[in-house]
Design a protein around this motif. Structure first.
Motif, PDB file in Angstrom:
ATOM      1  N   LYS A   1       0.817  -1.213   0.000  1.00 41.93           N
ATOM      2  CA  LYS A   1       0.000   0.000   0.000  1.00 41.93           C
ATOM      3  C   LYS A   1       0.852   1.265   0.000  1.00 41.93           C
ATOM      4  N   THR A   2       2.066   1.183   0.524  1.00 44.04           N
ATOM      5  CA  THR A   2       2.944   2.354   0.555  1.00 44.04           C
ATOM      6  C   THR A   2       3.278   2.799  -0.861  1.00 44.04           C
ATOM      7  N   ASP A   3       3.737   1.864  -1.696  1.00 48.23           N
ATOM      8  CA  ASP A   3       4.055   2.218  -3.079  1.00 48.23           C
ATOM      9  C   ASP A   3       2.796   2.591  -3.855  1.00 48.23           C
ATOM     10  N   ALA A   4       1.691   1.931  -3.565  1.00 48.87           N
ATOM     11  CA  ALA A   4       0.430   2.278  -4.230  1.00 48.87           C
ATOM     12  C   ALA A   4       0.093   3.742  -3.959  1.00 48.87           C
ATOM     13  N   ARG A   5       0.218   4.158  -2.690  1.00 47.59           N
ATOM     14  CA  ARG A   5      -0.077   5.562  -2.338  1.00 47.59           C
ATOM     15  C   ARG A   5       0.871   6.515  -3.064  1.00 47.59           C
ATOM     16  N   LEU A   6       2.162   6.164  -3.125  1.00 48.20           N
ATOM     17  CA  LEU A   6       3.140   7.023  -3.801  1.00 48.20           C
ATOM     18  C   LEU A   6       2.794   7.189  -5.284  1.00 48.20           C
ATOM     19  N   ILE A   7       2.425   6.100  -5.931  1.00 47.57           N
ATOM     20  CA  ILE A   7       2.076   6.149  -7.362  1.00 47.57           C
ATOM     21  C   ILE A   7       0.810   6.981  -7.559  1.00 47.57           C
ATOM     22  N   LEU A   8      -0.199   6.768  -6.714  1.00 52.14           N
ATOM     23  CA  LEU A   8      -1.442   7.534  -6.835  1.00 52.14           C
ATOM     24  C   LEU A   8      -1.167   9.025  -6.648  1.00 52.14           C
ATOM     25  N   GLN A   9      -0.303   9.355  -5.699  1.00 46.46           N
ATOM     26  CA  GLN A   9       0.035  10.759  -5.457  1.00 46.46           C
ATOM     27  C   GLN A   9       0.765  11.351  -6.662  1.00 46.46           C
ATOM     28  N   LYS A  10       1.662  10.571  -7.255  1.00 41.73           N
ATOM     29  CA  LYS A  10       2.372  11.022  -8.471  1.00 41.73           C
ATOM     30  C   LYS A  10       1.369  11.289  -9.594  1.00 41.73           C
ATOM     31  N   LEU A  11       0.420  10.386  -9.758  1.00 42.93           N
ATOM     32  CA  LEU A  11      -0.614  10.553 -10.784  1.00 42.93           C
ATOM     33  C   LEU A  11      -1.381  11.853 -10.559  1.00 42.93           C
ATOM     34  N   ILE A  12      -1.808  12.087  -9.334  1.00 41.30           N
ATOM     35  CA  ILE A  12      -2.568  13.302  -9.013  1.00 41.30           C
ATOM     36  C   ILE A  12      -1.712  14.549  -9.251  1.00 41.30           C
ATOM     37  N   ASN A  13      -0.447  14.501  -8.839  1.00 43.00           N
ATOM     38  CA  ASN A  13       0.437  15.664  -8.993  1.00 43.00           C
ATOM     39  C   ASN A  13       0.774  15.953 -10.452  1.00 43.00           C
ATOM     40  N   ASP A  14       1.101  14.891 -11.207  1.00 42.70           N
ATOM     41  CA  ASP A  14       1.581  15.071 -12.578  1.00 42.70           C
ATOM     42  C   ASP A  14       0.457  15.218 -13.608  1.00 42.70           C
ATOM     43  N   TYR A  15      -0.703  14.641 -13.324  1.00 38.33           N
ATOM     44  CA  TYR A  15      -1.825  14.653 -14.283  1.00 38.33           C
ATOM     45  C   TYR A  15      -3.119  15.036 -13.559  1.00 38.33           C
ATOM     46  N   PRO A  16      -3.150  16.204 -12.932  1.00 37.52           N
ATOM     47  CA  PRO A  16      -4.296  16.559 -12.074  1.00 37.52           C
ATOM     48  C   PRO A  16      -5.630  16.642 -12.814  1.00 37.52           C
ATOM     49  N   ASN A  17      -5.594  16.884 -14.116  1.00 37.86           N
ATOM     50  CA  ASN A  17      -6.846  17.036 -14.863  1.00 37.86           C
ATOM     51  C   ASN A  17      -7.258  15.783 -15.622  1.00 37.86           C
ATOM     52  N   SER A  18      -6.495  14.709 -15.461  1.00 35.36           N
ATOM     53  CA  SER A  18      -6.856  13.470 -16.159  1.00 35.36           C
ATOM     54  C   SER A  18      -8.049  12.829 -15.446  1.00 35.36           C
ATOM     55  N   ARG A  19      -8.797  12.030 -16.200  1.00 39.71           N
ATOM     56  CA  ARG A  19      -9.931  11.360 -15.537  1.00 39.71           C
ATOM     57  C   ARG A  19      -9.422  10.317 -14.549  1.00 39.71           C
ATOM     58  N   GLN A  20      -8.173   9.828 -14.751  1.00 36.53           N
ATOM     59  CA  GLN A  20      -7.603   8.865 -13.808  1.00 36.53           C
ATOM     60  C   GLN A  20      -7.269   9.530 -12.473  1.00 36.53           C
ATOM     61  N   ALA A  21      -6.986  10.844 -12.468  1.00 40.07           N
ATOM     62  CA  ALA A  21      -6.656  11.547 -11.225  1.00 40.07           C
ATOM     63  C   ALA A  21      -7.846  11.507 -10.263  1.00 40.07           C
ATOM     64  N   LYS A  22      -9.046  11.586 -10.809  1.00 39.98           N
ATOM     65  CA  LYS A  22     -10.254  11.508  -9.976  1.00 39.98           C
ATOM     66  C   LYS A  22     -10.304  10.140  -9.278  1.00 39.98           C
ATOM     67  N   ASP A  23     -10.070   9.077 -10.053  1.00 39.06           N
ATOM     68  CA  ASP A  23     -10.044   7.730  -9.472  1.00 39.06           C
ATOM     69  C   ASP A  23      -8.922   7.610  -8.445  1.00 39.06           C
ATOM     70  N   ALA A  24      -7.783   8.203  -8.765  1.00 38.91           N
ATOM     71  CA  ALA A  24      -6.626   8.133  -7.865  1.00 38.91           C
ATOM     72  C   ALA A  24      -6.950   8.780  -6.525  1.00 38.91           C
ATOM     73  N   ARG A  25      -7.638   9.918  -6.561  1.00 33.71           N
ATOM     74  CA  ARG A  25      -8.018  10.595  -5.296  1.00 33.71           C
ATOM     75  C   ARG A  25      -8.912   9.686  -4.454  1.00 33.71           C
TER      76      ARG A  25
END
Length: 166
Positions: free
Chosen positions: A134-158
Motif C-alpha cells: 500500500k505504501t508504493d500504491a499511495r506514492l504512485i497515486l500521489q504522483k498521478l494526481i500531482n503530474d496529471y491533475p486534470n486526467s480522468r484517472q486523477a479523480k479515481d486516484a483521489r
C-alpha cells in the motif's frame, strides 16, 4: 357424445424468446482514443495492432504480449507504441502477474508524449495494492494526481488514495 370443449379456456401466453447473448469478448472494439490514433498509422501497422488487440480480446495473453512487442519493435516511433506497452502491462495484470505488470506499466512512463501514462500509473498502483504494497500504491497515486491533475484517472486516484487511508 363428448361435450364440446369450452371456449373460455385461458390461453397460455407464448414464452418470449430468451434475450440475445452478449457478443463474445473477441468482438471487443478498440477504445475510441486508440481508434483515432491508429487511423494515423500506416495500414500494415494498423493490421499488426488490431491483430494484437484481437489476441488480447480473445484472452490469449501470451500471444497478445508477443504481438504488441512486435508492433513496438517495428513501429518504435508510432503514437501507438505507448498504447501497445500499456496493453502488455494489462495482459500481465489480467493474468494476476502483478510484479511483471508493475514493471511493464513502468515502461509506459518512458513515452514522454504518450497518452497512456495516467492509465498506466493507476493500474500500477492497483497492482501494488494486489501484492499488499500500500505504501508504493499511495506514492504512485500521489504522483498521478500531482503530474496529471486534470486526467480522468486523477479523480479515481483521489478516491483510491482515500480508501487506502494515510
Amino acid at each position: 357424445p363428448s361435450a364440446p370443449a369450452p371456449t373460455d379456456t385461458p390461453q397460455v401466453a407464448a414464452v418470449p424468446p430468451p434475450p440475445p447473448l452478449p457478443p463474445p469478448p473477441s468482438s471487443l472494439s478498440l477504445p475510441p482514443e486508440d481508434e483515432i490514433s491508429l487511423a494515423k498509422e500506416p495500414f500494415e501497422a494498423q493490421e499488426e495492432y488490431r491483430t494484437a488487440w484481437q489476441a488480447l480480446s480473445d484472452q490469449q495473453y501470451d500471444k497478445a504480449i508477443q504481438q504488441f512487442r512486435t508492433f513496438q519493435r517495428k513501429n518504435a516511433t508510432s503514437e501507438m507504441a505507448d498504447d501497445a506497452q500499456y496493453w502488455i502491462g494489462e495482459s500481465y495484470f489480467t493474468r494476476r502477474d502483478y510484479n511483471r505488470a508493475i514493471l511493464e506499466f513502468n515502461d509506459v512512463l518512458k513515452y514522454r508524449k504518450g497518452d497512456k501514462v495516467p492509465a498506466a500509473l493507476l493500474r500500477q498502483a492497483e497492482a501494488f495494492v494486489e501484492i499488499g504494497d500500500k505504501t508504493d500504491a499511495r506514492l504512485i497515486l500521489q504522483k498521478l494526481i500531482n503530474d496529471y491533475p486534470n486526467s480522468r484517472q486523477a479523480k479515481d486516484a483521489r478516491e483510491r488514495l482515500q480508501s487506502l487511508g494515510r
